[in-house]
Design a protein around this motif. Sequence first.
Motif, mmCIF file in Angstrom:
data_model
loop_
_atom_site.group_PDB
_atom_site.id
_atom_site.type_symbol
_atom_site.label_atom_id
_atom_site.label_comp_id
_atom_site.label_asym_id
_atom_site.label_seq_id
_atom_site.Cartn_x
_atom_site.Cartn_y
_atom_site.Cartn_z
ATOM 1 N N THR A 80 -7.065 5.827 12.872
ATOM 2 C CA THR A 80 -7.519 5.791 11.489
ATOM 3 C C THR A 80 -7.133 7.068 10.764
ATOM 4 O O THR A 80 -6.656 7.035 9.624
ATOM 5 N N LEU A 81 -7.290 8.209 11.417
ATOM 6 C CA LEU A 81 -6.895 9.484 10.825
ATOM 7 C C LEU A 81 -5.378 9.528 10.618
ATOM 8 O O LEU A 81 -4.893 9.988 9.583
ATOM 9 N N ALA A 82 -4.629 9.020 11.586
ATOM 10 C CA ALA A 82 -3.168 8.988 11.469
ATOM 11 C C ALA A 82 -2.748 8.164 10.257
ATOM 12 O O ALA A 82 -1.844 8.556 9.512
ATOM 13 N N LYS A 83 -3.412 7.041 10.035
ATOM 14 C CA LYS A 83 -3.095 6.202 8.881
ATOM 15 C C LYS A 83 -3.369 6.948 7.579
ATOM 16 O O LYS A 83 -2.609 6.839 6.623
ATOM 17 N N ALA A 84 -4.425 7.738 7.569
ATOM 18 C CA ALA A 84 -4.763 8.512 6.375
ATOM 19 C C ALA A 84 -3.740 9.618 6.118
ATOM 20 O O ALA A 84 -3.498 9.997 4.976
ATOM 21 N N GLU A 135 3.160 0.234 15.178
ATOM 22 C CA GLU A 135 3.305 -0.831 14.181
ATOM 23 C C GLU A 135 2.263 -0.707 13.076
ATOM 24 O O GLU A 135 2.568 -0.932 11.899
ATOM 25 N N ASN A 136 1.024 -0.356 13.436
ATOM 26 C CA ASN A 136 -0.009 -0.141 12.423
ATOM 27 C C ASN A 136 0.409 0.949 11.444
ATOM 28 O O ASN A 136 0.250 0.796 10.231
ATOM 29 N N LEU A 137 0.950 2.041 11.965
ATOM 30 C CA LEU A 137 1.372 3.148 11.111
ATOM 31 C C LEU A 137 2.584 2.771 10.271
ATOM 32 O O LEU A 137 2.696 3.174 9.106
ATOM 33 N N GLU A 138 3.495 1.989 10.827
ATOM 34 C CA GLU A 138 4.662 1.536 10.068
ATOM 35 C C GLU A 138 4.242 0.621 8.919
ATOM 36 O O GLU A 138 4.811 0.692 7.817
ATOM 37 N N VAL A 139 3.244 -0.219 9.146
ATOM 38 C CA VAL A 139 2.743 -1.094 8.084
ATOM 39 C C VAL A 139 2.179 -0.251 6.944
ATOM 40 O O VAL A 139 2.475 -0.498 5.768
ATOM 41 N N VAL A 140 1.390 0.750 7.278
ATOM 42 C CA VAL A 140 0.818 1.625 6.249
ATOM 43 C C VAL A 140 1.926 2.308 5.460
ATOM 44 O O VAL A 140 1.890 2.366 4.229
ATOM 45 N N ALA A 141 2.926 2.832 6.153
ATOM 46 C CA ALA A 141 4.035 3.507 5.482
ATOM 47 C C ALA A 141 4.790 2.548 4.557
ATOM 48 O O ALA A 141 5.141 2.911 3.433
ATOM 49 N N ARG A 142 5.016 1.326 5.017
ATOM 50 C CA ARG A 142 5.716 0.345 4.167
ATOM 51 C C ARG A 142 4.874 -0.025 2.957
ATOM 52 O O ARG A 142 5.395 -0.162 1.850
ATOM 53 N N LEU A 143 3.564 -0.189 3.156
ATOM 54 C CA LEU A 143 2.688 -0.531 2.034
ATOM 55 C C LEU A 143 2.647 0.592 0.997
ATOM 56 O O LEU A 143 2.479 0.334 -0.196
ATOM 57 N N ARG A 144 2.825 1.809 1.443
ATOM 58 C CA ARG A 144 2.855 2.952 0.527
ATOM 59 C C ARG A 144 4.257 3.208 -0.011
ATOM 60 O O ARG A 144 4.486 4.194 -0.697
ATOM 61 N N ARG A 145 5.185 2.313 0.335
ATOM 62 C CA ARG A 145 6.570 2.366 -0.139
ATOM 63 C C ARG A 145 7.216 3.712 0.133
ATOM 64 O O ARG A 145 7.786 4.337 -0.750
ATOM 65 N N MET A 146 7.103 4.130 1.380
ATOM 66 C CA MET A 146 7.687 5.396 1.804
ATOM 67 C C MET A 146 9.068 5.154 2.396
ATOM 68 O O MET A 146 9.174 4.609 3.492
ATOM 69 N N PRO A 147 10.110 5.546 1.690
ATOM 70 C CA PRO A 147 11.449 5.384 2.265
ATOM 71 C C PRO A 147 11.627 6.335 3.443
ATOM 72 O O PRO A 147 11.090 7.443 3.458
#
Length: 106
Positions: free
Chosen positions: A61-65, A14-26
């Motif tokens: 944290t690295l995964a989010k980056a 879920e943390n990674l999905e939030v980051v992806a959505r915030l970066r507007r990654m389709p």
Amino acid sequence: MEAPAAYPELTVRENLEVVARLRRMPGHVGDVVDVIDRLALTPYADRRARTLSMGNPQRLTLAKALIGRPDLLILDEPVNGLDPDQVCEIISSHRRLSGFSRRSQE
């Protein structure tokens, strides 16, 4: 000591999905699954971030980056506060990821 940033009540996935959505990654689901796999976070993917121990918060944290496959990633003290075994694990992860860039995926 600074703690890696994550939403503690959300799972790793879920943390990674939030980051992806915030970066507007389709179509970000594939990227999330890929980064979880590459950073050996699969056994922890459905665990809440606050329950992670050892080097796993650093890996999250690295995964989010890495979401979005940046061309360049600058890390500031990525092993700060880790014990020697965790340092070895993080260094191994970084070596495995040396080819994890947009260019290597083309």
